[in-house]
Design a protein around this motif. Structure first.
Motif, PDB file in Angstrom:
ATOM      1  N   THR A  65       0.795  -1.229   0.000  1.00  0.00           N
ATOM      2  CA  THR A  65       0.000   0.000   0.000  1.00  0.00           C
ATOM      3  C   THR A  65       0.826   1.277   0.000  1.00  0.00           C
ATOM      4  N   SER A  66       2.081   1.200   0.435  1.00  0.00           N
ATOM      5  CA  SER A  66       2.929   2.398   0.470  1.00  0.00           C
ATOM      6  C   SER A  66       4.374   1.979   0.712  1.00  0.00           C
ATOM      7  N   CYS A  67       5.280   2.916   0.508  1.00  0.00           N
ATOM      8  CA  CYS A  67       6.678   2.666   0.846  1.00  0.00           C
ATOM      9  C   CYS A  67       6.818   2.519   2.362  1.00  0.00           C
ATOM     10  N   THR A  68       5.989   3.249   3.103  1.00  0.00           N
ATOM     11  CA  THR A  68       6.018   3.143   4.564  1.00  0.00           C
ATOM     12  C   THR A  68       5.667   1.722   4.998  1.00  0.00           C
ATOM     13  N   ALA A  69       4.634   1.155   4.363  1.00  0.00           N
ATOM     14  CA  ALA A  69       4.263  -0.234   4.655  1.00  0.00           C
ATOM     15  C   ALA A  69       5.419  -1.167   4.303  1.00  0.00           C
ATOM     16  N   ALA A  70       6.072  -0.899   3.164  1.00  0.00           N
ATOM     17  CA  ALA A  70       7.201  -1.740   2.735  1.00  0.00           C
ATOM     18  C   ALA A  70       8.336  -1.668   3.764  1.00  0.00           C
ATOM     19  N   LEU A  71       8.585  -0.464   4.291  1.00  0.00           N
ATOM     20  CA  LEU A  71       9.640  -0.301   5.301  1.00  0.00           C
ATOM     21  C   LEU A  71       9.286  -1.060   6.582  1.00  0.00           C
ATOM     22  N   HIS A  72       8.028  -0.922   7.006  1.00  0.00           N
ATOM     23  CA  HIS A  72       7.589  -1.627   8.219  1.00  0.00           C
ATOM     24  C   HIS A  72       7.783  -3.131   8.043  1.00  0.00           C
ATOM     25  N   LEU A  91      18.331  13.329   7.466  1.00  0.00           N
ATOM     26  CA  LEU A  91      17.865  14.137   6.335  1.00  0.00           C
ATOM     27  C   LEU A  91      17.086  13.230   5.372  1.00  0.00           C
ATOM     28  N   THR A  92      15.904  12.832   5.824  1.00  0.00           N
ATOM     29  CA  THR A  92      15.043  11.935   5.053  1.00  0.00           C
ATOM     30  C   THR A  92      13.620  12.171   5.520  1.00  0.00           C
ATOM     31  N   PHE A  93      12.677  11.455   4.921  1.00  0.00           N
ATOM     32  CA  PHE A  93      11.298  11.523   5.390  1.00  0.00           C
ATOM     33  C   PHE A  93      11.182  10.655   6.643  1.00  0.00           C
ATOM     34  N   CYS A  94      10.187  10.970   7.478  1.00  0.00           N
ATOM     35  CA  CYS A  94      10.071  10.287   8.778  1.00  0.00           C
ATOM     36  C   CYS A  94       9.667   8.811   8.671  1.00  0.00           C
ATOM     37  N   VAL A 137      19.692   2.954   4.240  1.00  0.00           N
ATOM     38  CA  VAL A 137      20.094   4.158   3.507  1.00  0.00           C
ATOM     39  C   VAL A 137      18.872   4.765   2.808  1.00  0.00           C
ATOM     40  N   THR A 138      18.962   6.055   2.487  1.00  0.00           N
ATOM     41  CA  THR A 138      17.995   6.700   1.585  1.00  0.00           C
ATOM     42  C   THR A 138      18.774   7.208   0.382  1.00  0.00           C
ATOM     43  N   HIS A 139      18.281   6.966  -0.818  1.00  0.00           N
ATOM     44  CA  HIS A 139      18.913   7.534  -2.017  1.00  0.00           C
ATOM     45  C   HIS A 139      18.307   8.928  -2.228  1.00  0.00           C
ATOM     46  N   ALA A 165      14.436   3.300  -1.224  1.00  0.00           N
ATOM     47  CA  ALA A 165      14.588   3.800  -2.596  1.00  0.00           C
ATOM     48  C   ALA A 165      13.302   4.503  -3.054  1.00  0.00           C
ATOM     49  N   ALA A 166      12.630   5.165  -2.088  1.00  0.00           N
ATOM     50  CA  ALA A 166      11.378   5.876  -2.403  1.00  0.00           C
ATOM     51  C   ALA A 166      11.583   6.870  -3.545  1.00  0.00           C
ATOM     52  N   HIS A 167      12.790   7.455  -3.630  1.00  0.00           N
ATOM     53  CA  HIS A 167      13.065   8.483  -4.647  1.00  0.00           C
ATOM     54  C   HIS A 167      13.723   7.896  -5.884  1.00  0.00           C
ATOM     55  N   ALA A 168      14.020   6.619  -5.868  1.00  0.00           N
ATOM     56  CA  ALA A 168      14.963   6.084  -6.857  1.00  0.00           C
ATOM     57  C   ALA A 168      14.434   4.835  -7.555  1.00  0.00           C
ATOM     58  N   LEU A 189       5.178   4.640  -4.694  1.00  0.00           N
ATOM     59  CA  LEU A 189       4.367   5.044  -5.851  1.00  0.00           C
ATOM     60  C   LEU A 189       3.374   6.119  -5.419  1.00  0.00           C
ATOM     61  N   TYR A 190       3.747   6.841  -4.363  1.00  0.00           N
ATOM     62  CA  TYR A 190       2.921   7.931  -3.845  1.00  0.00           C
ATOM     63  C   TYR A 190       2.669   8.972  -4.951  1.00  0.00           C
ATOM     64  N   ALA A 191       1.618   9.759  -4.775  1.00  0.00           N
ATOM     65  CA  ALA A 191       1.141  10.689  -5.801  1.00  0.00           C
ATOM     66  C   ALA A 191       2.218  11.591  -6.392  1.00  0.00           C
ATOM     67  N   GLU A 199      -1.301   6.179  -4.064  1.00  0.00           N
ATOM     68  CA  GLU A 199      -0.590   5.554  -2.943  1.00  0.00           C
ATOM     69  C   GLU A 199      -0.046   4.235  -3.465  1.00  0.00           C
ATOM     70  N   GLY A 200       0.990   3.731  -2.842  1.00  0.00           N
ATOM     71  CA  GLY A 200       1.501   2.418  -3.251  1.00  0.00           C
ATOM     72  C   GLY A 200       2.981   2.309  -3.002  1.00  0.00           C
ATOM     73  N   GLY A 201       3.441   1.066  -2.908  1.00  0.00           N
ATOM     74  CA  GLY A 201       4.860   0.820  -2.709  1.00  0.00           C
ATOM     75  C   GLY A 201       5.205  -0.586  -3.144  1.00  0.00           C
ATOM     76  N   HIS A 334      13.112  19.484   1.360  1.00  0.00           N
ATOM     77  CA  HIS A 334      13.416  18.080   1.661  1.00  0.00           C
ATOM     78  C   HIS A 334      14.749  17.987   2.407  1.00  0.00           C
ATOM     79  N   PHE A 335      14.735  17.925   3.655  1.00  0.00           N
ATOM     80  CA  PHE A 335      13.594  17.609   4.504  1.00  0.00           C
ATOM     81  C   PHE A 335      13.726  18.433   5.771  1.00  0.00           C
ATOM     82  N   LYS A 336      12.656  18.452   6.585  1.00  0.00           N
ATOM     83  CA  LYS A 336      12.845  18.815   7.980  1.00  0.00           C
ATOM     84  C   LYS A 336      13.579  17.626   8.577  1.00  0.00           C
TER      85      LYS A 336
HETATM   86  C1  LIG Z   1      12.680   8.867   1.583  1.00  0.00           C
HETATM   87  C2  LIG Z   1      11.237   8.493   1.730  1.00  0.00           C
HETATM   88  N1  LIG Z   1      10.929   7.297   2.258  1.00  0.00           N
HETATM   89  C3  LIG Z   1       9.649   6.899   2.402  1.00  0.00           C
HETATM   90  C4  LIG Z   1       8.612   7.706   2.015  1.00  0.00           C
HETATM   91  C5  LIG Z   1       7.202   7.237   2.245  1.00  0.00           C
HETATM   92  O1  LIG Z   1       6.571   6.887   1.039  1.00  0.00           O
HETATM   93  P1  LIG Z   1       5.025   6.510   1.034  1.00  0.00           P
HETATM   94  O2  LIG Z   1       4.253   7.797   1.001  1.00  0.00           O
HETATM   95  O3  LIG Z   1       4.851   5.697  -0.231  1.00  0.00           O
HETATM   96  O4  LIG Z   1       4.748   5.707   2.239  1.00  0.00           O
HETATM   97  C6  LIG Z   1       8.878   8.955   1.450  1.00  0.00           C
HETATM   98  C7  LIG Z   1       7.763   9.824   1.042  1.00  0.00           C
HETATM   99  O5  LIG Z   1       7.903  10.908   0.573  1.00  0.00           O
HETATM  100  C8  LIG Z   1      10.223   9.359   1.311  1.00  0.00           C
HETATM  101  O6  LIG Z   1      10.539  10.574   0.809  1.00  0.00           O
END
Ligand SMILES: Cc1ncc(COP(=O)(O)O)c(C=O)c1O
Length: 388
Positions: A65-72, A91-94, A137-139, A165-168, A189-191, A199-201, A334-336
């Motif tokens: 359903t999302s990259c967040t779900a994939a990470l979990h 320096l990444t998304f939460c 890591v985050t790309h 690899a949300a960005h890559a 695969l977020y919007a 949404e999607g991952g 990108h990013f707080k």
């Molecule tokens: C580096 C990074 N990881 C994970 C995510 C989360 O992605 P998603 O919205 O598909 O859960 C994002 C979203 O912007 C992101 O920038």
């Protein structure tokens, strides 16, 4: 009543920071799914999984359903839990730090390289302790980290290597694709991402780990609804582990498979826009355009500039405000840094001077394939106007 896609931004109207490029092929594929009678994870999600798996040369992939779900799922399948430390950027998304906290682990933030804004193997190695279980890591922005060196480091210390690899989704470095060196990789695969499905991952990587993740991501049930559909009694299933529900629907996958196939075209356009920005903006006092390392095929999810408040005529926040108010151009940041956000504030961490400086100076300019050359010129002229 017929609906046509919303019109693209006009040359002179508001220019959003991001907008997906959806064509008739995407619409036809979604309509095909609507007519098929099968809306949840099924043939289209499986097609997406096979395509991503084969493109990466991975053992397996699971559409979620999302990259967040994939990470979990990645952290759960990797056996990361209470008391474990995982090295990751601030320096990444939460999403990754939050998922780590959800499994009871501790994100250990390390500083980034001032040019690529990626974490480095050297910084990661310096943060390894007996409690370290993994490196995530985050790309950043679509430029890959040094994954050959990270792979060696992870192997040397017996750590799990996870690529956010949300960005890559379409990026490589020295012939290695983003998502192909880690034990697991997660894509978004977020919007607003390079392939947008709302949404999607996707989780991809080692077969044993993706197998565990797939089980965990469909309630712990031993077979999918599609596998059971029409073949046996739908109540004929077992729950092997207490799982969650993270499967991608076929409606989402219909959009995703077409967007994924268009990535070479999309990335070429993103690269052309980035090149135009770099040509036109390099040399403006106090403004640093992105550094692309040799051997990198950049995914260009972001076009990040750094604005030094002591050398530029306007600082980052005033630049963003003036672009919006005077020129109707939206930007993003990108990013707080995660260590400065609610649940992480006050937690003791290593010094992160590059992260903090970059976070105060970074601005993402609009960079997406739905932009016309006129839009690109408008952004360039607006920045020049502020610097004149
Ligand atoms: C580096 C990074 N990881 C994970 C995510 C989360 O992605 P998603 O919205 O598909 O859960 C994002 C979203 O912007 C992101 O920038």
């Amino acid at each position: 009543m017929s609906h046509t896609p919303a019109p693209a931004p006009t040359a002179g109207g508001p220019l959003p920071w991001n907008r997906p490029l959806i064509g008739e092929d995407e619409i036809a594929e979604v309509v095909d799914t609507l007519r098929s009678g099968w809306l949840t994870h099924g043939p289209k999600a499986t097609r997406l999984e096979h395509t991503v798996r084969d493109t990466l040369g991975a053992e397996d992939a699971f559409a979620v359903t999302s990259c967040t779900a994939a990470l979990h799922l990645a952290f759960l399948a990797g056996g990361i839990g209470a008391g474990d430390e995982v090295i990751t950027p601030s320096l990444t998304f939460c999403a990754a730090p939050n998922a780590l906290r959800q499994v009871g682990a501790r994100p250990v933030f390390v500083d980034v390289d001032p040019f690529t804004l990626n974490i480095t193997p050297g910084a990661a190695e310096a943060a390894i302790t007996p409690l370290t279980r993994a490196i995530a890591v985050t790309h950043y922005g679509g430029q890959m980290c040094d994954m050959r060196a990270f792979r060696e480091l992870a192997d040397q210390y017996g750590l799990l290597l996870i690529e956010d690899a949300a960005h890559a989704l379409h990026a490589s470095r020295d012939g290695l694709r983003a998502g192909s060196a880690g034990d697991l990789a997660t894509f978004s695969l977020y919007a607003n991402k390079v392939a947008a499905a709302g949404e999607g991952g996707v989780l991809a990587g080692r077969g044993d780990l993706v197998h565990k993740a797939r089980l965990l991501g469909r309630h712990g049930i031993d077979s999918s609804a599609w596998q059971r559909h029409g073949k046996r009694n739908t109540a004929d299933y077992e729950v092997e582990v207490p799982g969650l529900k993270y499967v991608m629907s076929d409606l989402t996958a219909a959009l995703a498979v077409v967007q994924y196939a268009r990535l070479p075209e999309f990335t070429e356009r993103r690269a052309a826009i980035s090149a135009a920005y770099t040509r036109a903006l390099s040399g403006l006092p106090g403004l640093t355009t992105p550094t692309v390392l040799p051997g990198v095929e950049h995914g260009w999810f972001l076009y990040p500039v750094l604005i030094d408040p002591d050398a530029a005529p306007v600082d980052r926040d005033k630049t963003a405000a003036a672009l919006l108010e005077r020129h109707q151009i939206s930007t993003s940041v990108h990013f707080k840094p995660v260590h400065s956000l609610g649940p992480y504030r006050g937690v003791i961490h290593r010094p992160l001077p590059v992260t903090e400086t970059a976070a105060a100076r970074q601005l993402s300019l609009p960079c997406y394939p739905a932009m016309t050359d006129e839009h690109v010129d408008r952004v360039i002229n607006a920045v020049h106007d502020l610097w004149s």
